[in-house]
Design an enzyme around this catalytic site. Structure first.
Site, PDB file in Angstrom:
ATOM      1  N   ASN A   9      -9.537  21.462  22.092  1.00  0.00           N
ATOM      2  CA  ASN A   9     -10.730  21.624  22.914  1.00  0.00           C
ATOM      3  C   ASN A   9     -10.840  23.102  23.263  1.00  0.00           C
ATOM      4  O   ASN A   9     -10.091  23.600  24.103  1.00  0.00           O
ATOM      5  CB  ASN A   9     -10.591  20.760  24.178  1.00  0.00           C
ATOM      6  CG  ASN A   9     -11.727  20.983  25.160  1.00  0.00           C
ATOM      7  OD1 ASN A   9     -12.730  21.609  24.831  1.00  0.00           O
ATOM      8  ND2 ASN A   9     -11.561  20.459  26.368  1.00  0.00           N
ATOM      9  N   TRP A  10     -11.768  23.767  22.609  1.00  0.00           N
ATOM     10  CA  TRP A  10     -11.882  25.221  22.806  1.00  0.00           C
ATOM     11  C   TRP A  10     -12.561  25.582  24.121  1.00  0.00           C
ATOM     12  O   TRP A  10     -12.540  26.742  24.534  1.00  0.00           O
ATOM     13  CB  TRP A  10     -12.669  25.844  21.642  1.00  0.00           C
ATOM     14  CG  TRP A  10     -11.872  25.978  20.381  1.00  0.00           C
ATOM     15  CD1 TRP A  10     -10.595  25.536  20.167  1.00  0.00           C
ATOM     16  CD2 TRP A  10     -12.293  26.615  19.162  1.00  0.00           C
ATOM     17  NE1 TRP A  10     -10.196  25.856  18.888  1.00  0.00           N
ATOM     18  CE2 TRP A  10     -11.220  26.512  18.253  1.00  0.00           C
ATOM     19  CE3 TRP A  10     -13.460  27.250  18.761  1.00  0.00           C
ATOM     20  CZ2 TRP A  10     -11.295  27.033  16.962  1.00  0.00           C
ATOM     21  CZ3 TRP A  10     -13.534  27.757  17.476  1.00  0.00           C
ATOM     22  CH2 TRP A  10     -12.467  27.657  16.583  1.00  0.00           C
ATOM     23  N   LYS A  11     -13.227  24.617  24.737  1.00  0.00           N
ATOM     24  CA  LYS A  11     -13.996  24.899  25.963  1.00  0.00           C
ATOM     25  C   LYS A  11     -14.968  26.064  25.691  1.00  0.00           C
ATOM     26  O   LYS A  11     -15.450  26.185  24.574  1.00  0.00           O
ATOM     27  CB  LYS A  11     -13.049  25.177  27.133  1.00  0.00           C
ATOM     28  CG  LYS A  11     -11.981  24.082  27.233  1.00  0.00           C
ATOM     29  CD  LYS A  11     -11.148  24.123  28.472  1.00  0.00           C
ATOM     30  CE  LYS A  11     -10.126  22.985  28.408  1.00  0.00           C
ATOM     31  NZ  LYS A  11      -9.312  22.910  29.612  1.00  0.00           N
ATOM     32  N   SER A 212      -1.806  20.843  29.259  1.00  0.00           N
ATOM     33  CA  SER A 212      -0.748  21.812  28.952  1.00  0.00           C
ATOM     34  C   SER A 212       0.181  21.391  27.805  1.00  0.00           C
ATOM     35  O   SER A 212       1.382  21.660  27.829  1.00  0.00           O
ATOM     36  CB  SER A 212       0.057  22.152  30.218  1.00  0.00           C
ATOM     37  OG  SER A 212      -0.801  22.741  31.188  1.00  0.00           O
ATOM     38  N   GLY A 233      -6.058  22.096  25.021  1.00  0.00           N
ATOM     39  CA  GLY A 233      -6.958  23.180  25.382  1.00  0.00           C
ATOM     40  C   GLY A 233      -6.386  24.527  24.979  1.00  0.00           C
ATOM     41  O   GLY A 233      -6.503  24.945  23.825  1.00  0.00           O
ATOM     42  N   GLY A 234      -5.732  25.196  25.923  1.00  0.00           N
ATOM     43  CA  GLY A 234      -5.230  26.562  25.724  1.00  0.00           C
ATOM     44  C   GLY A 234      -4.507  26.791  24.400  1.00  0.00           C
ATOM     45  O   GLY A 234      -4.798  27.760  23.687  1.00  0.00           O
TER      46      GLY A 234
END
Ligand code: PGA
Length: 251
Positions: A9-11, A212, A233-234
């Site tokens: 999920n690159w946001k 995370s 995500g990150g």
């Protein structure tokens, strides 16, 4: 056997040129047969990224869509638009959408239904805040979120839904749920699915963990009985994503 999945999920990160540069670095390393790999990217970048990933097994997904067919909804994107753009996956009800854009369980349900109606695969998110966890209401809350999200969804359709358990306190914080904490909730989600549908159906639904996830903890998390991969995500923005996708090769 449920096929494992890792969805990035690159946001709101990566311009088109940044996306293409990053994919040049990583795409051959995560082109994997044994696991479904998806990048959920900013909508504007979708077409260019699809071209880039054309001869790979990596899929492209979106991070949000509206639940109506079309109309006066400034700034929104419809399921039909995504379908025509050959997008397969769409994240629904991410906690950031719930927190910053007022999405509640009813909206999450409408979006999940709408995605299915157009043949998209919803990655529908649930999860508790730290306050909820400290109050001891995690299980109760997640059970309700799952039930409402799946309201009016048939047995045949629910197996096309991917559920993501994402404790909000673990998102973007570097604090990961322990594998036991994550498994406890994912197991409960599967139990809810058995209650609403039946065991055979419940066994087919993929449940991801998110919060995370990184190259170091992916193996332990994804090896739990009821965790079928991750929503990341990150770490999906960095070369480290290779270690998440190829978690079985890690130590
Ligand atoms: P994180 O985000 O991996 O950066 O914690 C996960 C998510 O928001 O889906």
């Amino acid at each position: 056997m449920r096929k494992k999945m890792v969805a990035g999920n690159w946001k709101m990160n990566n311009t088109i040129s940044e996306s293409l540069q990053y994919l040049d670095v990583i795409k051959d390393k995560i082109n994997n047969n044994d696991i479904d790999v998806v990048f959920c990217v900013p909508s504007l970048n979708i077409m260019k990224i699809q071209d880039k990933l054309e001869n790979t097994k990596i899929s492209v997904g979106c991070q949000n869509m509206h639940f109506e067919e079309s109309g006066a909804f400034t700034g929104e994107i419809s399921a039909k638009m995504l379908k025509e753009a050959k997008v397969q996956y769409v994240i629904v009800g991410h906690s950031e959408r719930r927190q910053y854009f007022g999405e509640n369980d009813e909206i999450v349900n409408k979006k999940t239904v709408q995605a299915l109606k157009h043949g998209l695969t919803p990655i529908t998110c649930v999860g508790e805040t730290l306050e909820n966890r400290e109050q001891g209401i995690t299980i109760e809350l997640v059970r309700t979120q799952v039930k409402v999200a799946l309201n009016n969804i048939s047995k045949d359709d629910v197996v096309k839904v991917i559920l993501a358990y994402e404790p909000i306190w673990a998102i973007g914080t570097g604090v990961t749920a322990t594998s036991a904490q994550a498994e406890e909730v994912c197991k409960e989600i599967r139990k809810v699915l058995t209650e609403i549908y039946d065991k055979e159906t419940s066994d087919k639904v993929r449940i991801l963990y998110g919060g995370s996830v990184n190259g170091k903890n992916a193996k332990e998390l994804f090896s739990m009985e009821n965790i079928d991969g991750g929503l990341v995500g990150g770490a999906s923005l960095k070369p480290e994503f290779e270690q998440v996708v190829n978690y079985l090769e890690g130590k």
